[in-house]
Design a protein around this motif. Structure first.
Motif, PDB file in Angstrom:
ATOM      1  N   ALA A  94       0.851  -1.190   0.000  1.00 50.02           N
ATOM      2  CA  ALA A  94       0.000   0.000   0.000  1.00 50.02           C
ATOM      3  C   ALA A  94       0.884   1.236   0.000  1.00 50.02           C
ATOM      4  CB  ALA A  94      -0.921   0.014   1.221  1.00 50.02           C
ATOM      5  N   GLU A  96       0.802   5.079   1.541  1.00 41.88           N
ATOM      6  CA  GLU A  96       0.132   5.862   2.580  1.00 41.88           C
ATOM      7  C   GLU A  96       0.292   7.346   2.280  1.00 41.88           C
ATOM      8  OE1 GLU A  96      -0.185   5.937   7.468  1.00 41.88           O
ATOM      9  OE2 GLU A  96       0.940   4.360   6.422  1.00 41.88           O
ATOM     10  N   CYS A 102     -10.237  13.720   5.780  1.00 37.98           N
ATOM     11  CA  CYS A 102     -10.596  12.309   5.612  1.00 37.98           C
ATOM     12  C   CYS A 102     -12.093  12.116   5.364  1.00 37.98           C
ATOM     13  CB  CYS A 102     -10.196  11.531   6.859  1.00 37.98           C
ATOM     14  SG  CYS A 102      -8.908  10.317   6.605  1.00 37.98           S
ATOM     15  N   PRO A 131      -7.000   7.550   9.669  1.00 39.73           N
ATOM     16  CA  PRO A 131      -6.780   6.882   8.393  1.00 39.73           C
ATOM     17  C   PRO A 131      -8.050   6.234   7.851  1.00 39.73           C
ATOM     18  CG  PRO A 131      -6.221   5.391  10.148  1.00 39.73           C
ATOM     19  CD  PRO A 131      -6.814   6.636  10.799  1.00 39.73           C
ATOM     20  N   GLN A 133      -8.761   3.293   4.291  1.00 36.50           N
ATOM     21  CA  GLN A 133      -8.051   2.493   3.304  1.00 36.50           C
ATOM     22  C   GLN A 133      -8.975   2.139   2.142  1.00 36.50           C
ATOM     23  OE1 GLN A 133      -8.383   0.997   6.646  1.00 36.50           O
ATOM     24  NE2 GLN A 133      -6.753   2.346   7.342  1.00 36.50           N
ATOM     25  N   TYR A 143      -3.614   3.984   1.587  1.00 38.95           N
ATOM     26  CA  TYR A 143      -3.989   4.415   2.916  1.00 38.95           C
ATOM     27  C   TYR A 143      -4.062   5.938   2.861  1.00 38.95           C
ATOM     28  CZ  TYR A 143      -2.522  -0.170   4.840  1.00 38.95           C
ATOM     29  OH  TYR A 143      -2.381  -1.501   5.123  1.00 38.95           O
ATOM     30  N   ASN A 145      -4.624   9.324   4.934  1.00 42.68           N
ATOM     31  CA  ASN A 145      -4.534   9.747   6.330  1.00 42.68           C
ATOM     32  C   ASN A 145      -4.614  11.253   6.482  1.00 42.68           C
ATOM     33  OD1 ASN A 145      -4.077   7.075   6.804  1.00 42.68           O
ATOM     34  ND2 ASN A 145      -2.033   7.311   7.652  1.00 42.68           N
ATOM     35  N   TYR A 200      -4.139  -5.822  13.289  1.00 40.03           N
ATOM     36  CA  TYR A 200      -4.074  -5.062  12.025  1.00 40.03           C
ATOM     37  C   TYR A 200      -5.275  -5.483  11.181  1.00 40.03           C
ATOM     38  CZ  TYR A 200      -1.225  -2.429   8.614  1.00 40.03           C
ATOM     39  OH  TYR A 200      -0.732  -1.485   7.734  1.00 40.03           O
ATOM     40  N   VAL A 202      -6.750  -4.517   8.426  1.00 40.70           N
ATOM     41  CA  VAL A 202      -6.635  -4.695   6.976  1.00 40.70           C
ATOM     42  C   VAL A 202      -6.047  -6.061   6.645  1.00 40.70           C
ATOM     43  CG1 VAL A 202      -5.393  -3.894   4.929  1.00 40.70           C
ATOM     44  CG2 VAL A 202      -6.532  -2.243   6.400  1.00 40.70           C
TER      45      VAL A 202
END
Length: 302
Positions: A94, A96, A102, A131, A133, A143, A145, A200, A202
């Motif tokens: 990914a 970020e 957001c 964040p 995703q 991601y 943020n 985590y 994700v």
């Protein structure tokens, strides 16, 4: 204070392999607010430097946030890889990015070609950013943020006024986290930062794991500038399938500002190339492959 954007360790570009380049370009322009700055095809020399000769002649789109940083997103035409699914293989997992708002961005893209895989929310133990995703149509993971506090204990996080601005951390799915961290430190000059062990979501959702399953992740950095988040992926993860001669699908390649290529001790994927365009600005660039299959492009600093 963040260092110069051309300081060693800075992420200069993230490249995404796109089976439908025109549609992906429209997504990044219309939904993420980026502007087209270049559209030159991949040269034979650049394809060779990538170690991906079949990429020669492929169309590219280089995009940037208006009023943002010099960071660029590069979309490049490539083949769809049967069976490829994001967040299930080793390599770049990914990108970020920092965003200005957001919630506004989530509302803008939640019913679009970007599939939301994590709605905006604070992460337990981290109050510096909000964040969320998404997965794009090329299988790339972003991601996104909104930075609330720019300073962490040992890292600076960038604010922005752009809808979507620079990638400030590259997320790497590691086969062996310790080996991969050691490579980035000893061969690429990064410093090992903190390691966290967290549930985590994700990763757990991607592999169908219990929500409480823990993942260890280690940050690399240069000074207070973040580089990579290197995640230990589950045993079920595999090497990423790649069309022969092409870049990997999805999150394909990350470009970092580096010192002198002459100082590298690891094999290059191809001869260094010098390109006079907005991204490379006449500087030399070359690529190496890390222990988790990640292709790392190194652009010499000014």
């Amino acid at each position: 204070m963040m260092e110069s954007f051309d300081a060693p360790g800075r992420i200069r570009c993230g490249t995404i392999l796109c089976p439908d380049l025109a549609a992906s370009e429209a997504d990044y322009r219309d939904l993420l607010g980026l502007e087209l700055i270049d559209s030159a095809p991949v040269s034979d020399a650049l394809a060779a430097a990538w170690g991906a000769p079949a990429m020669a002649g492929r169309e590219t789109r280089l995009l940037r946030a208006p009023g943002g940083t010099p960071y660029a997103t590069r979309l490049v035409a490539g083949s769809a890889v049967p069976g490829f699914a994001p967040l299930k293989s080793h390599g770049w997992a990914a990108y970020e990015h920092t965003v200005v708002d957001c919630d506004a961005l989530y509302a803008r893209i939640k019913d679009s070609a970007f599939e939301v895989i994590g709605a905006p929310k604070l992460v337990p133990g981290f109050d510096n950013f909000i964040p969320f995703q998404v997965v794009g149509r090329a299988g790339e993971v972003l991601y996104l943020n909104q930075v609330l506090k720019s300073g962490m204990s040992d890292l600076d996080l960038p604010h922005t006024q752009a809808v979507v601005d620079q990638m400030f951390i590259a997320i790497l799915a590691a086969d062996d986290r310790a080996e991969t961290v050691a490579f980035h430190v000893s061969e690429l000059g990064f410093t090992e930062g903190q390691t966290w062990t967290i549930p985590y979501s994700v990763i757990n959702n991607s592999f169908g794991l219990d929500a409480a399953t823990l993942t260890a992740m280690t940050m690399t950095k240069t000074g207070r500038t973040p580089g990579c988040e290197i995640d230990q992926y589950p045993d079920a993860a595999r090497a990423r399938a790649v069309t022969p001669g092409e870049l990997p699908p999805g999150n394909a390649l990350v470009s970092f500002i580096f010192g002198s290529l002459d100082a590298l001790r690891v094999p290059l994927l191809g001869p260094p190339v010098r390109i006079d365009d907005d991204l490379y600005q006449g500087r030399r660039a070359a690529c190496v492959r890390g222990p988790s299959g990640e292709i790392i492009e190194l652009i010499e600093g000014v």
